[in-house]
Structures are given as C-alpha cells and as structure tokens.
Design an enzyme around this catalytic site. Structure first.
Site, PDB file in Angstrom:
ATOM      1  N   SER A   1       9.322  56.848  -6.852  1.00 27.11           N
ATOM      2  CA  SER A   1       8.992  58.128  -6.217  1.00 27.11           C
ATOM      3  C   SER A   1       9.966  59.202  -6.695  1.00 27.11           C
ATOM      4  CB  SER A   1       9.040  58.001  -4.691  1.00 27.11           C
ATOM      5  OG  SER A   1      10.221  57.341  -4.272  1.00 27.11           O
TER       6      SER A   1
ATOM      7  N   ASP B   1      12.915  50.139  -8.490  1.00 25.90           N
ATOM      8  CA  ASP B   1      11.523  50.036  -8.940  1.00 25.90           C
ATOM      9  C   ASP B   1      11.464  49.916 -10.450  1.00 25.90           C
ATOM     10  OD1 ASP B   1       9.627  49.973  -6.921  1.00 25.90           O
ATOM     11  OD2 ASP B   1       9.601  52.156  -6.673  1.00 25.90           O
TER      12      ASP B   1
ATOM     13  N   GLU C   1       5.029  46.353  -8.551  1.00 25.35           N
ATOM     14  CA  GLU C   1       3.769  46.545  -7.843  1.00 25.35           C
ATOM     15  C   GLU C   1       2.739  45.523  -8.345  1.00 25.35           C
ATOM     16  OE1 GLU C   1       2.386  50.601  -8.049  1.00 25.35           O
ATOM     17  OE2 GLU C   1       4.245  51.382  -7.197  1.00 25.35           O
TER      18      GLU C   1
ATOM     19  N   GLU D   1       2.209  48.868   1.667  1.00 25.31           N
ATOM     20  CA  GLU D   1       2.071  50.323   1.815  1.00 25.31           C
ATOM     21  C   GLU D   1       0.655  50.697   2.251  1.00 25.31           C
ATOM     22  OE1 GLU D   1       3.655  52.596  -1.444  1.00 25.31           O
ATOM     23  OE2 GLU D   1       2.868  54.487  -0.664  1.00 25.31           O
TER      24      GLU D   1
END
Ligand code: KIV
Length: 266
Positions: A52, A90, A122, A184
């Site tokens: 992010s 991440d 992810e 999420e």
C-alpha cells in the site's frame, strides 16, 4: 500476565501463543523509520511494510507499480526504527508470481537486505510452492495485486463457491507452512469460520471481529488520507486537519515576520 506485555520481541511463535490464549493481535502498516519507531514504541505487535506504500507514499492508483527495490528501501528504513514488533514485508506484484524460484530469490533479497522477519504474499493454491522455505504470511479475500483480474475493490467471497475456495486456500496455506493469514474485505462470518478452522493466527481488515487480530493502513486510521473511507475503517485521528492547520500557521508566521523571533535565532 498477558503475552503482549511479557514479550520483549514479537516472533511468529509469540503470535501463535497469542492465538492459543485468545489474545488479539494488533498490526499496522508503516513505511519509514520515524513512523515505525512511534508505532513500535506504542506497543504494536506486528508492523506490515505493505505494498500500500504504492498508494499512500507514492500516489499510485493501485499497488501494482511499486518495485522490489522500492519495497526494500521502505522495509530497511522501518526495520531500523523497530525494536519489538515483528516486521513483515509485502512482496510486490511481479516479484513472485512467475515461479517459485523467482519468489524465493525475491524473498531472500528482502530478508537479506532489510533484516525484516517475514514476508507476505497474496494468493492461495497458486503460491504454495513458494511458501515452504521462508516465513510467510498469506493474504486472501480482496488481494489488491489482482485488481485487474477482478476489476473492483468490492467485498469478496460473498458467493458460496468463492467462500469455499477461500476456506480451502486457507487450509492449504496453513499446511504449506504459513505462520499467519491476512483476510481482507470478506463477510465477518466467513472470516470467523476460517479463524476457527485453522490453527495459525488470522488477521482481518474489513473481516469483522471474529478473527485473531486486526490490521489497518496507518495513513487511513490516522486520517492523513481523507479520500478513502470504507465501512470497515475506524479513524483514530484527523491528522490531515492537524497537519494542514500547523502548516497554515507556519505560513502565516513566515509571511508576517513573526517566525523566527529573537529566541529562535543565533
Ligand atoms: O499493503 C497493505 O497495506 C496490506 C494491508 C491492507 C493488509 O496488504
């Protein structure tokens, strides 16, 4: 005494003990030394150097443009500010999707060049091979790196088929060796079911209170970022207004000649 106050350094083992004891895990993002230092000293359990950063630090529309080198820069800065929290980084889009060798090389670069504790990927089934040799936090539900596949940031896994795939993926991630999973923007009941079924900690963002911990993007919860206001976000401050007010006062003082005064010069 609670695990949180007793531990000097948060490890993946501490997180699994917290889950066993029913102690909630707190997690926030940070992208730079100064913020990470404040967040760590305030007692957070996990700091996520999220991709992010692509949105809140670099101003991109999506998380896709941020590079491995840029994530390493942010992560190394964060690690220098942290003494207690577990630091998770991440892996950015394009650094692990190719194959497990590419994933391993990217992960090794992150861990070697930043001294972070773990990485986050992810996806479910499709990333299994990459998980076995490194400490990995999984991420299911809304996975922002797949935005162009889904075309929307809407809530995920509302339909039964998608919900069952998510539960299946969570089990696969646990079996492959993930130490925790982020869920999420999925229905709260589904997230609670996952947290009950797997033995590793489940950290939610927009996934309700039935999970083992919560994560938010620090710019969102501090109110630096005013444009983003999904239902799941609780704003703990209006830092946009605070900073804007302080900058306005500074400008006025410079223009009027009030700053610097006699005590503020040599
Ligand atoms: O990049 C990020 O900040 C994240 C959180 C939203 C979990 O992945």
């Amino acid at each position: 005494m609670s695990t949180q106050s007793a531990v000097k350094v948060v490890t993946t083992h501490v997180l699994s003990e917290m889950k066993l004891k029913g102690e909630k895990i707190s997690m926030l993002t940070s992208y730079d030394y100064s913020m990470a230092r404040i967040v760590d000293q305030a007692g957070i359990d996990v700091i996520l150097v999220g991709d992010s950063a692509s949105n809140v630090m670099a101003g991109h529309e999506t998380t896709l443009p941020i590079t491995l080198d840029q994530m390493i820069y942010h992560a190394a800065s964060v690690v220098r500010g942290v003494k207690r929290a577990l630091v998770v980084v991440d892996m950015p889009f394009g650094s692990y999707q190719g194959n497990s060798k590419e994933a391993l090389n990217s992960a090794i670069r992150i861990m070697k060049e930043t001294a972070a504790d773990a990485i986050k990927l992810e996806g479910g089934e499709e990333i299994l091979e990459s998980i076995q040799r490194i400490p990995v936090m999984g991420h299911l539900g809304l996975t922002p790196q797949s935005i162009h596949k889904f075309g929307t940031y809407a809530i995920r896994a509302k339909k039964e088929e998608e919900a069952e795939k998510l539960v299946h993926d969570a089990h696969l991630l646990e079996e492959a060796g993930c130490f925790a999973i982020v869920l999420e923007k999925i229905p709260a009941a589904l997230a609670a079911r996952v947290a009950q079924e797997v033995s590793i900690p489940v950290i939610g963002i927009g996934a309700g209170g039935g999970v083992d911990g919560q994560v938010l993007v620090i710019h969102d919860m501090l109110g630096i970022n005013q444009e983003f206001s999904p239902r799941f976000l609780r704003r703990y401050h209006n830092l946009y207004a605070e900073i804007s007010g302080a900058v306005g006062n500074y400008i006025a003082d410079v223009k009027s000649g009030d700053f610097p005064n006699e005590r503020e010069q040599y």
